[in-house]
Scaffold this motif. Structure first.
Motif, PDB file in Angstrom:
ATOM      1  N   VAL A 180       1.033  -1.344  -0.148  1.00  0.00           N
ATOM      2  CA  VAL A 180       0.090   0.011   0.042  1.00  0.00           C
ATOM      3  C   VAL A 180       0.812   1.289  -0.006  1.00  0.00           C
ATOM      4  O   VAL A 180       1.923   1.356   0.686  1.00  0.00           O
ATOM      5  N   GLU A 181       0.486   2.157  -0.849  1.00  0.00           N
ATOM      6  CA  GLU A 181       1.266   3.578  -0.831  1.00  0.00           C
ATOM      7  C   GLU A 181       0.963   4.227   0.410  1.00  0.00           C
ATOM      8  O   GLU A 181      -0.373   4.921   0.333  1.00  0.00           O
ATOM      9  N   ILE A 182       1.739   4.307   1.301  1.00  0.00           N
ATOM     10  CA  ILE A 182       1.252   5.194   2.580  1.00  0.00           C
ATOM     11  C   ILE A 182       2.540   5.858   2.932  1.00  0.00           C
ATOM     12  O   ILE A 182       3.539   5.561   2.697  1.00  0.00           O
ATOM     13  N   PRO A 183       2.249   7.103   4.039  1.00  0.00           N
ATOM     14  CA  PRO A 183       3.325   7.835   4.393  1.00  0.00           C
ATOM     15  C   PRO A 183       4.389   7.100   5.125  1.00  0.00           C
ATOM     16  O   PRO A 183       4.100   6.129   5.592  1.00  0.00           O
ATOM     17  N   PHE A 184       5.558   7.863   5.288  1.00  0.00           N
ATOM     18  CA  PHE A 184       6.775   6.905   5.950  1.00  0.00           C
ATOM     19  C   PHE A 184       6.234   6.778   7.598  1.00  0.00           C
ATOM     20  O   PHE A 184       6.634   5.898   7.989  1.00  0.00           O
ATOM     21  N   LEU A 187       3.659   0.899  11.613  1.00  0.00           N
ATOM     22  CA  LEU A 187       3.310  -0.466  11.347  1.00  0.00           C
ATOM     23  C   LEU A 187       4.267  -1.435  11.704  1.00  0.00           C
ATOM     24  O   LEU A 187       4.292  -2.384  12.571  1.00  0.00           O
ATOM     25  N   HIS A 188       5.680  -0.954  11.226  1.00  0.00           N
ATOM     26  CA  HIS A 188       6.730  -1.885  11.667  1.00  0.00           C
ATOM     27  C   HIS A 188       7.210  -1.988  13.329  1.00  0.00           C
ATOM     28  O   HIS A 188       7.435  -3.054  13.590  1.00  0.00           O
ATOM     29  N   ARG A 189       7.014  -0.697  13.765  1.00  0.00           N
ATOM     30  CA  ARG A 189       7.048  -0.813  15.117  1.00  0.00           C
ATOM     31  C   ARG A 189       6.198  -1.498  15.862  1.00  0.00           C
ATOM     32  O   ARG A 189       6.638  -2.428  16.945  1.00  0.00           O
ATOM     33  N   THR A 190       4.933  -1.262  15.757  1.00  0.00           N
ATOM     34  CA  THR A 190       3.820  -2.351  16.506  1.00  0.00           C
ATOM     35  C   THR A 190       3.917  -3.525  16.058  1.00  0.00           C
ATOM     36  O   THR A 190       3.612  -4.658  17.014  1.00  0.00           O
ATOM     37  N   ARG A 191       4.259  -3.946  14.870  1.00  0.00           N
ATOM     38  CA  ARG A 191       4.414  -5.305  14.607  1.00  0.00           C
ATOM     39  C   ARG A 191       5.754  -6.082  15.186  1.00  0.00           C
ATOM     40  O   ARG A 191       5.559  -7.485  15.409  1.00  0.00           O
ATOM     41  N   ALA A 196      14.096   0.082   1.692  1.00  0.00           N
ATOM     42  CA  ALA A 196      12.865   0.142   0.925  1.00  0.00           C
ATOM     43  C   ALA A 196      11.473  -0.154   1.569  1.00  0.00           C
ATOM     44  O   ALA A 196      10.210   0.408   1.423  1.00  0.00           O
ATOM     45  N   GLU A 197      11.563  -1.144   2.553  1.00  0.00           N
ATOM     46  CA  GLU A 197      10.391  -1.519   3.145  1.00  0.00           C
ATOM     47  C   GLU A 197       9.737  -0.442   4.013  1.00  0.00           C
ATOM     48  O   GLU A 197       8.597  -0.306   4.331  1.00  0.00           O
ATOM     49  N   LEU A 198      10.578   0.483   4.596  1.00  0.00           N
ATOM     50  CA  LEU A 198      10.641   1.573   5.528  1.00  0.00           C
ATOM     51  C   LEU A 198      10.251   2.593   4.540  1.00  0.00           C
ATOM     52  O   LEU A 198       9.148   3.502   4.873  1.00  0.00           O
ATOM     53  N   THR A 199      10.952   3.006   3.610  1.00  0.00           N
ATOM     54  CA  THR A 199      10.689   4.200   3.202  1.00  0.00           C
ATOM     55  C   THR A 199       9.849   4.467   1.771  1.00  0.00           C
ATOM     56  O   THR A 199       9.182   5.390   1.506  1.00  0.00           O
ATOM     57  N   GLY A 200       9.440   3.064   1.328  1.00  0.00           N
ATOM     58  CA  GLY A 200       8.565   2.910   0.309  1.00  0.00           C
ATOM     59  C   GLY A 200       9.241   3.262  -0.975  1.00  0.00           C
ATOM     60  O   GLY A 200       8.615   3.248  -2.045  1.00  0.00           O
ATOM     61  N   GLU A 201      10.471   3.692  -0.838  1.00  0.00           N
ATOM     62  CA  GLU A 201      11.120   4.023  -2.215  1.00  0.00           C
ATOM     63  C   GLU A 201      11.701   2.626  -2.720  1.00  0.00           C
ATOM     64  O   GLU A 201      12.781   2.489  -2.604  1.00  0.00           O
ATOM     65  N   GLN A 202      10.988   2.092  -3.699  1.00  0.00           N
ATOM     66  CA  GLN A 202      11.382   0.834  -4.173  1.00  0.00           C
ATOM     67  C   GLN A 202      12.532   0.922  -5.079  1.00  0.00           C
ATOM     68  O   GLN A 202      13.208  -0.241  -5.430  1.00  0.00           O
ATOM     69  N   SER A 203      13.153   2.156  -5.407  1.00  0.00           N
ATOM     70  CA  SER A 203      14.133   2.133  -6.136  1.00  0.00           C
ATOM     71  C   SER A 203      15.457   2.276  -5.467  1.00  0.00           C
ATOM     72  O   SER A 203      16.519   2.150  -6.197  1.00  0.00           O
TER      73      SER A 203
END
Length: 413
Positions: free
Chosen positions: A12-16, A22-26, A74-81
């Motif tokens: 999902v395209e979501i903000p940083f 999400l990662h913290r709670t997981r 990229a999993e955290l920033t969303g920048e897949q490049s």
């Protein structure tokens, strides 16, 4: 969408900030704990998560990746490049051959089966070679295929239950050696397969030592994957099993039990549970003191010098920089009779100095670690993160020093 209804940060395209939350709670971390792990306050974490602060700069991003055990930036920033696999080193040239030996069934093989005694001698020689080599992955990767093939052949050709259990014990310990080679390479599924095979073989062998080593490595795999509950469960189950064998006086079993108690402390330190972490470390220390001063367990490296080194790791994971530096001064790497384990300790010493703001000293110690065992630094995520951070330094001397080290460990290729 995850099964619990929360958004999947990979799709999902979501903000940083939302990704961070999400990662913290997981991972089951509070804002206080995550803030402490990266040298920031809980209010700073909240400000980032709610969008009041933007995406942090690279040094803080790398600390977040380490704290959250994210294997790709990229999993955290969303920048897949911009993928950055901090905790995965390069694939070793011997990895394909090791993978093939793990996957091979060789059911129709009719070659002669070596004796268990001969296999044990070869396995002991392999551990000695690993501890004395600077390029230890190359050494181990060269020996593993034949060890896998011959230990599996010994299991198949065993004449009775006693012989089969002995052969399975060796196979389990070959799997343990393999995990040292496979770890931090792009072969996660292979690592899990070998870890599980080693545990099954140890259970079938009814060998407490082999089972303890297999559990020690399996707990690390769970912890590195971020599943701290599973790591704790494996550690505690194996510790309870080994306790029954401690009165027999087998010092190798005592060493593995001590190593498991430290693993419980390591996981507690990752959670920020200082009292629990140091209590487990102290239990492990007392076990080390029951062993001869010259004793060194070949698989876990458990020994008096290494339990001193473990104190540095506990302090670093608890983000106690000055305490970590103090412990580093009490635990000389030269006392550890293993090149890769000594280099691993130097990386922990560098983490201590880095955490305490002593960046020049951290780089100096990393250079010493690289001189002792280049492959240890090349495949270590903490070392890679520190070097990447220093590439952003405003100090040209540190930036140049980090650049030279980055080139030698393959970060710039």
């Amino acid at each position: 969408m995850a099964v619990d209804g929360t958004p999947d940060p990979y799709e999902v395209e979501i903000p940083f900030g939302t990704r961070l939350k999400l990662h913290r709670t997981r991972r089951g971390l509070t804002r206080d704990v995550l803030g402490g792990l990266v040298g920031r306050s809980a209010s700073w974490v909240k400000a980032v998560e709610t969008g009041r602060l933007g995406t942090p700069k690279l040094p803080i991003l790398l600390r977040l990746v380490e704290a959250l055990r994210i294997r790709d930036l990229a999993e955290l920033t969303g920048e897949q490049s911009v993928p950055v696999d901090l905790f995965t080193g390069p694939g070793h040239t011997r990895l394909p051959r090791v993978r093939a030996s793990v996957n091979a069934l060789t059911l129709g093989d009719d070659g002669p089966a070596p004796t268990v005694e001969r296999l044990r001698a070869r396995l002991a020689a392999a551990w000695r070679a690993r501890h004395s080599a600077s390029h230890h992955r190359d050494v181990v990767g060269r020996l593993l295929p034949a060890l896998f093939e011959d230990s599996q052949r010994a299991v198949r050709r065993a004449e009775d239950g006693t012989a089969r259990r002995a052969a399975r014990s060796v196979l389990s310990e070959v799997c343990s050696l393999a995990q040292f080679f496979i770890a931090y390479q792009p072969a996660e599924s292979l690592l899990w397969r070998v870890a599980e095979r080693g545990m099954v073989a140890a259970q079938e062998a009814e060998d407490p030592h082999a089972l303890g080593v297999a559990a020690w490595l399996l707990a690390q795999a769970h912890r590195d994957a971020g599943d701290w509950e599973a790591a704790d469960a494996v550690t505690e189950d194996a510790s309870r099993h080994l306790v029954r064998h401690l009165p027999d006086g087998d010092r190798d079993v005592l060493a593995v039990w001590g190593a498991l108690r430290f693993e419980a402390g390591y996981t507690a330190a990752r959670r920020g549970q200082a009292g629990t972490a140091w209590r487990h470390w102290d239990t492990a220390r007392k076990a080390a003191e029951r062993l001869p001063a010259s004793y060194f367990h070949p698989m876990t490296s458990f020994s008096r010098p290494v339990i001193a080194a473990h104190a540095v790791t506990v302090a670093v994971e608890l983000r106690s920089g000055h305490e970590a530096v103090r412990q580093a001064g009490r635990a000389p790497a030269e006392a550890i009779p293993s090149r890769p384990r000594g280099a691993r300790h130097r990386i922990e010493q560098a983490r201590a100095h880095h955490l305490a703001g002593q960046r020049d000293e951290a780089l100096r110690v990393l250079e010493a670690a690289h001189a002792a065992a280049p492959e240890t630094v090349r495949y270590n995520g903490f070392a890679r993160r520190m070097v990447l951070e220093e590439l952003e330094s405003r100090d040209p001397r540190r930036r140049d020093g980090a650049g030279g080290l980055a080139e030698r460990i393959g970060l710039l290729t």
